[in-house]
Each structure stands twice: as structure tokens, then as C-alpha cells.
Design an enzyme around this catalytic site. Sequence first.
Site, PDB file in Angstrom:
ATOM      1  N   HIS A  92       0.750  -1.246   0.080  1.00  0.00           N
ATOM      2  CA  HIS A  92      -0.020   0.008  -0.062  1.00  0.00           C
ATOM      3  C   HIS A  92       0.773   1.538  -0.084  1.00  0.00           C
ATOM      4  O   HIS A  92       0.300   2.430  -0.072  1.00  0.00           O
ATOM      5  CB  HIS A  92      -1.074  -0.029   0.921  1.00  0.00           C
ATOM      6  CG  HIS A  92      -2.048  -1.187   0.882  1.00  0.00           C
ATOM      7  ND1 HIS A  92      -2.812  -1.084  -0.304  1.00  0.00           N
ATOM      8  CD2 HIS A  92      -2.391  -2.372   1.342  1.00  0.00           C
ATOM      9  CE1 HIS A  92      -3.505  -2.474  -0.512  1.00  0.00           C
ATOM     10  NE2 HIS A  92      -3.074  -3.072   0.688  1.00  0.00           N
ATOM     11  N   HIS A 152       2.889  -8.260  -3.129  1.00  0.00           N
ATOM     12  CA  HIS A 152       1.984  -8.855  -3.884  1.00  0.00           C
ATOM     13  C   HIS A 152       2.075  -8.431  -5.303  1.00  0.00           C
ATOM     14  O   HIS A 152       1.619  -7.295  -5.394  1.00  0.00           O
ATOM     15  CB  HIS A 152       0.465  -8.929  -3.249  1.00  0.00           C
ATOM     16  CG  HIS A 152      -0.386  -9.826  -4.040  1.00  0.00           C
ATOM     17  ND1 HIS A 152      -1.918  -9.801  -3.307  1.00  0.00           N
ATOM     18  CD2 HIS A 152      -0.232 -10.734  -5.134  1.00  0.00           C
ATOM     19  CE1 HIS A 152      -2.491 -10.617  -4.287  1.00  0.00           C
ATOM     20  NE2 HIS A 152      -1.451 -11.125  -5.332  1.00  0.00           N
ATOM     21  N   ARG A 206      -1.994  -3.334  -9.737  1.00  0.00           N
ATOM     22  CA  ARG A 206      -2.675  -2.154  -8.992  1.00  0.00           C
ATOM     23  C   ARG A 206      -1.890  -1.234  -8.186  1.00  0.00           C
ATOM     24  O   ARG A 206      -2.131  -0.276  -7.903  1.00  0.00           O
ATOM     25  CB  ARG A 206      -4.007  -2.524  -8.540  1.00  0.00           C
ATOM     26  CG  ARG A 206      -4.089  -3.538  -7.257  1.00  0.00           C
ATOM     27  CD  ARG A 206      -5.202  -3.547  -6.489  1.00  0.00           C
ATOM     28  NE  ARG A 206      -6.096  -4.522  -7.417  1.00  0.00           N
ATOM     29  CZ  ARG A 206      -7.154  -5.473  -6.849  1.00  0.00           C
ATOM     30  NH1 ARG A 206      -7.607  -5.007  -5.752  1.00  0.00           N
ATOM     31  NH2 ARG A 206      -7.960  -6.017  -7.667  1.00  0.00           N
ATOM     32  N   THR A 251      -7.168  -9.425  -0.870  1.00  0.00           N
ATOM     33  CA  THR A 251      -7.297 -10.940  -0.911  1.00  0.00           C
ATOM     34  C   THR A 251      -8.393 -11.490   0.139  1.00  0.00           C
ATOM     35  O   THR A 251      -8.039 -11.637   1.488  1.00  0.00           O
ATOM     36  CB  THR A 251      -5.956 -11.646  -0.568  1.00  0.00           C
ATOM     37  OG1 THR A 251      -5.046 -10.911  -1.377  1.00  0.00           O
ATOM     38  CG2 THR A 251      -5.792 -13.262  -0.726  1.00  0.00           C
ATOM     39  N   GLU A 262       0.016 -20.168   5.240  1.00  0.00           N
ATOM     40  CA  GLU A 262      -0.069 -18.990   6.245  1.00  0.00           C
ATOM     41  C   GLU A 262      -1.687 -18.809   6.185  1.00  0.00           C
ATOM     42  O   GLU A 262      -2.434 -19.218   5.404  1.00  0.00           O
ATOM     43  CB  GLU A 262       0.225 -17.773   5.285  1.00  0.00           C
ATOM     44  CG  GLU A 262      -0.033 -16.298   6.043  1.00  0.00           C
ATOM     45  CD  GLU A 262       0.552 -15.136   5.443  1.00  0.00           C
ATOM     46  OE1 GLU A 262       1.734 -15.386   4.790  1.00  0.00           O
ATOM     47  OE2 GLU A 262       0.086 -14.189   5.439  1.00  0.00           O
TER      48      GLU A 262
HETATM   49  N1  PXP Z   1      -0.716 -12.347   4.023  1.00  0.00           N
HETATM   50  C1  PXP Z   1      -1.171 -12.356   2.720  1.00  0.00           C
HETATM   51  C2  PXP Z   1      -0.972 -13.420   1.976  1.00  0.00           C
HETATM   52  C3  PXP Z   1      -1.998 -11.217   2.101  1.00  0.00           C
HETATM   53  O1  PXP Z   1      -2.371 -11.582   0.809  1.00  0.00           O
HETATM   54  C4  PXP Z   1      -1.870 -10.163   2.810  1.00  0.00           C
HETATM   55  C5  PXP Z   1      -2.713  -8.929   1.930  1.00  0.00           C
HETATM   56  O2  PXP Z   1      -2.061  -8.709   0.734  1.00  0.00           O
HETATM   57  C6  PXP Z   1      -1.482  -9.881   3.970  1.00  0.00           C
HETATM   58  C7  PXP Z   1      -0.797 -10.986   4.407  1.00  0.00           C
HETATM   59  C8  PXP Z   1      -1.196  -8.617   4.720  1.00  0.00           C
HETATM   60  O3  PXP Z   1      -2.691  -8.302   5.094  1.00  0.00           O
HETATM   61  P1  PXP Z   1      -2.950  -6.830   5.384  1.00  0.00           P
HETATM   62  O4  PXP Z   1      -2.231  -5.701   4.367  1.00  0.00           O
HETATM   63  O5  PXP Z   1      -4.278  -6.585   5.768  1.00  0.00           O
HETATM   64  O6  PXP Z   1      -2.040  -6.529   6.725  1.00  0.00           O
END
Ligand code: PXP
Length: 247
Positions: free
Chosen positions: A13, A46, A52, A104, A154
Site C-alpha cells: 500500500h 504482492h 494495481r 485477498t 499462512e
Molecule cells: N498475508 C497475505 C497472504 C496477504 O495477501 C496479505 C494482504 O496482501 C497480507 C498478509 C497482509 O494483509 P494486511 O495488508 O491486511 O495486513
Amino acid sequence: MTRPLRLGVNIDHVATIRNARGGSHPDPVRAAHVAAVAGADGITAHLREDRRHISDRDIERLMDEIRLPLNLEMAATGEMLAVALRHRPHAACIVPERREERTTEGGLDVAGHPDHLRPIIGRLAEAGVRVSLFVEPDPRQLDAAKAVGAPVVELHTGAYCDAEGEARDREFARIVAAAAHAEALGLECHAGHGLTYDTVAPVAAIPTIVELNIGHFLVGEAIFIGFEDSIRGMRIRMDRARREGGR
Ligand code: PXP
């Protein structure tokens, strides 16, 4: 002995904010350097099909310019497999991906698509990439992850983080049970999605979970206190919960 708990900082982000104006600021690679200073053990990014947030160039630069291990989150597609095999990051986390989703939204249906996933996991493992599968805290999916040869899972913590009161307790119980099930199967267990200062401690206290991947909250909190302090604050809370056991 308590196993150490690693923090993977997800920098997607930072790229989302950069891309809002199409320029180069804020730079996710700079964010990765800050994360290293703040005590992250790894960087997670990711690369989505629609690009995006993180771009191909970001992945190239993260591989070249940061010392921390990179965990590449990727869909189980030929395109992403080729990217992963080209860069050979330390780790790849296979996630489900739908173009229209905001994030996701659920775990991978490993039980429903074992024949699709098995060769992808095999190719990544052969290339020396540690593979994890992002799954719901559901014993069926963990059994399937073991059966397709993934060494790591995970657990998706989104439902736990989104729930409140007793519903949150129920979701948390699913995570505890899934972590125990993963341990019994000999799978390394990670967790992530939606974790915040308020929700991280119980998850960090589960002794067989060895890595948390956290992004959105850390980047959001950085607006108020800076990225380094936002990560340090998470580190303090997760390490304390690990030492003192939880809730
Ligand atoms: N783990 C995975 C596999 C994810 O896809 C994400 C989001 O991209 C995260 C962890 C982290 O999630 P967040 O951004 O909500 O902390």
C-alpha cells in the site's frame, strides 16, 4: 523453548499511494529500507495480475536493493510462476486472486485444485523458493496443503480481525485449532491479513506460529506516526505477546 516470531512487512500500500498519482513517490523500496531499520525480518509484496500496487520494476528493485528476504505473494498462474522463477525470491506465498476484489478476500481452495497447485509448488521448490499457501484456518485445507507438498501455510486472519465480541472469539478458536493441526502435520505456520495493534497479540501468542505478515494497518498508521514508529509499535506488541502469552 519459544520459537522466534518473524515480522514480514507488506509494502503493497506504499505502492497504492504512489500509483494514485502515477509518479515515483512514495517509493516502496525506500519503505522496505525503513522496515529493515524498524526491525522487520522480511519484506512481503504482492504482484497482482492487474499491477494495481506493486509493479514488476518494484520486484526487480526489491531483489537488487534490499538485504531482507523477500516474500513474493502471487497467484497460481503461469505468468506469476515465470516472474518467481526469474527472480527466485526467498519465499513465495500462493494466494487466490480475483480481479474485482478489493483485497485477498479468502484463502486458497487447495482441496479443490490440488492438481493445479502441485506442479507450481514443485517448480518453485526446485528453484529453491520456500513456498507457502495462504489458506483459511480450516483443517481440510491444511490436509490438502500437506498433500500437495507445501512446506508452509499462512492462515488467513481476516475473519478474526473483522469479527467482534463472541464471533471474534470463535474465529480466534479456529486459528488456534488450525495452528495445532498444522503443527501435527509438520507444516510451518504463518498468519496474516487485517492484523492491527488491537488484534495482533492473541495471534502472536500462539507459539507454533512463526511469522506474521502485516501491511495495510502499518501503512495507514504511518500517516499519523511515521512508518518506522508504526512498525516498531507492532514489533513491541507482538514480541510482548510472544513473551507473555497473549490476550
Ligand atoms: N498475508 C497475505 C497472504 C496477504 O495477501 C496479505 C494482504 O496482501 C497480507 C498478509 C497482509 O494483509 P494486511 O495488508 O491486511 O495486513
